[in-house]
Design an enzyme around this catalytic site. Structure first.
Site, PDB file in Angstrom:
ATOM      1  N   ASP A   1       0.779  -1.077  -0.050  1.00 59.56           N
ATOM      2  CA  ASP A   1      -0.016   0.201   0.081  1.00 59.56           C
ATOM      3  C   ASP A   1       0.877   1.293  -0.017  1.00 59.56           C
ATOM      4  OD1 ASP A   1      -2.082  -1.910   0.433  1.00 59.56           O
ATOM      5  OD2 ASP A   1      -2.900  -0.743   2.240  1.00 59.56           O
TER       6      ASP A   1
ATOM      7  N   HIS B   1       4.594  -7.377  -0.169  1.00 58.62           N
ATOM      8  CA  HIS B   1       4.267  -8.521  -0.767  1.00 58.62           C
ATOM      9  C   HIS B   1       4.677  -8.817  -2.090  1.00 58.62           C
ATOM     10  CE1 HIS B   1       0.853  -9.674   2.302  1.00 58.62           C
ATOM     11  NE2 HIS B   1       1.303  -8.502   2.505  1.00 58.62           N
TER      12      HIS B   1
ATOM     13  N   SER C   1       8.793   3.321   4.671  1.00 59.03           N
ATOM     14  CA  SER C   1       9.842   3.338   3.745  1.00 59.03           C
ATOM     15  C   SER C   1       9.302   3.274   2.514  1.00 59.03           C
ATOM     16  CB  SER C   1      10.865   2.467   4.256  1.00 59.03           C
ATOM     17  OG  SER C   1      12.013   2.807   3.741  1.00 59.03           O
TER      18      SER C   1
END
Length: 277
Positions: A88, A144, A242
């Site tokens: 995200d 992911h 980050s």
């Protein structure tokens, strides 16, 4: 150079991150409650999409920050040969690698060899493509897999800990190739590919499913792996915010979606583009 960027040059970046890390890992009831509630209020964090929906359910600030989503909260795009968002966040930049140069911000480029900290690996991505996703503090902070692949190597690269927001990216040369980072290299149906997890100011750590929590060191640390991961599988997580950079080879002929651009908001599992096997 902005005042914010100048201040980052002056503060003791690693010591600040170490202190933040100790506080974030604390399970002391007062410490964790204060940090979790203050953070949630400051960034408007809603737990509606998350498995644990009470702020009291988290054992530490780190536990809260890396909170897990509900099952199926992020459907993984099923388009054939899809390259999906690893996290995200917001697209910082995406596009083609110009010989060996990636776009960092308008007017600023950096070298793929510097990013990967290995010239031989860098040659695998000459004229390839990339997508950089910035994770803001309020975002879901697990990273992911954007494709199916076999993790073959991880490389920890020590470095600075500048913020990685757009302001700093526009003002600090070679930002992503200077900051602490973990390079993850894969064999895929498209050829070699990489996901680079870049540390930042007050980031207290990086973890992957293959390495566990990375211990900060003063030299490059490389480890071989042979771990099969499917698109959408968890690769790792950041302890505080980050950036994740997806790097694809030229042979993949990656076609990024036309509507995506710098500042586009994305979610993990969302279609970023397609590649050719």
């Amino acid at each position: 150079m902005t005042l914010f960027t100048t201040m980052q040059h002056l503060v003791p970046q690693k010591k600040l991150s170490e202190v933040a890390g100790r506080l974030a890992a604390s399970r002391h009831p007062v410490v964790k409650k204060t940090f979790i509630r203050s953070f949630a209020k400051a960034y408007g964090v809603s737990l509606d999409e998350y498995e644990r929906q009470s702020l009291n359910a988290y054992e530490s600030f780190n536990d809260f920050f890396t909170r897990e989503l509900k099952d199926n909260a992020r459907p993984i795009d099923s388009t054939p040969n899809a390259i999906t968002s690893p996290a995200d966040g917001v697209i910082s930049q995406l596009g083609q690698i110009d010989k060996n140069k990636l776009l960092q911000a308008k007017g600023r480029h950096y070298d793929i060899g510097q990013l990967l900290a290995d010239s031989a690996d860098a040659e695998l991505f000459t004229d390839g493509s990339f997508a950089t996703v910035y994770l803001a503090p309020s975002n879901y902070h697990r990273v992911h897999m954007p494709f199916d692949g076999i993790l073959t190597k991880t490389r920890y690269v020590p470095g600075t800990l500048f913020s990685v927001n757009n302001n700093t990216a526009a003002n600090v040369p070679d930002l992503f190739a200077r900051n602490e980072r973990l390079v993850c290299l894969f064999d895929t149906q498209y050829g070699p590919a990489a996901v680079v997890m870049v540390g930042a100011m007050i980031v207290a750590g990086i973890e992957t499913v293959a390495t566990g929590r990375i211990i900060r060191k003063d030299d490059i640390q490389e480890s071989p792996h042979s771990m099969k991961l499917a698109k959408g599988d968890e690769l790792g997580r950041f302890y505080l915010g980050s950036t994740a950079i997806v790097v694809m080879p030229k042979a993949a002929k990656t076609d990024w979606l036309e509507g995506l651009h710098a500042d586009s908001v994305v979610q993990m599992g969302q279609l970023l583009g397609t590649a050719k096997a």
